[in-house]
Design a protein around this motif. Structure first.
Motif: not given
Length: 170
Positions: A14-15, A20-27, A140-143, A148-153
């Motif tokens: 669940f997010i 619309e925002k979730l679809y934008w995030c994927w597409c 994605l949920k955290a973002y 915030i982003l949890l992935n290592e950059t």
């Protein structure tokens, strides 16, 4: 899926964001590179590169590049309905993402299916992708919910042996 098997898996989360925002995030390129990829290119069936905020369409091809991995994934967009469903080819299998509005949140359902069931694919696709998608959906949920982003950059993990199997935020 009524029972667990090596040819598919499903992940749900669940997010608290709009459909619309979730679809934008994927597409879109801008969407998917905001939380998941370092770079993405989508090419239409006419051979034209999609603009950063232009939604993908069925029949498009893609090239994805991640942070901390030198390889890339190439595939096809099998379905993209513009609102709540997308399906792609991915690592010798298929991935579908469905969005369901539940009022206060959207239920995102990711299914990776048609996974080959030889030992190598059980390890790399079923086990590896199942773990990977668990992290990326949490990212994605955290973002979207906390910015915030949890992935290592910051740290380059590419030269660390087994980094793709040991780091939880690859």
């Amino acid at each position: 899926m009524s029972k667990l098997s090596f040819d598919s898996f499903t992940k749900k989360i669940f997010i608290k964001a709009s459909m619309e925002k979730l679809y934008w995030c994927w597409c879109t390129v801008d969407g998917i590179t905001s939380w998941f990829l370092e770079d993405a290119v989508y090419t239409s069936t006419a051979g034209e590169t999609r603009k950063p905020n232009e939604p993908i369409q069925s029949g498009d091809s893609y090239t994805w590049k991640w942070h901390n991995w030198d390889g890339q994934e190439n595939g096809q967009v099998l379905a993209a309905n513009g609102t709540d469903f997308v399906e792609i080819t991915f690592t010798d299998s298929k991935v579908s993402v469905s969005l369901e509005d539940h009022g206060k949140a959207v239920l995102l359902i990711l299914k990776q299916h048609e996974i080959p069931t030889d030992d190598e694919n059980k390890l790399n696709i079923h086990h590896g992708c199942s773990n990977g998608w668990t992290f990326w959906l949490a990212n994605l949920k955290a973002y979207l919910e906390h910015g915030i982003l949890l992935n290592e950059t910051e740290f380059d993990l590419r030269n660390i042996p087994m980094s793709g199997f040991e780091f939880v935020n690859m």
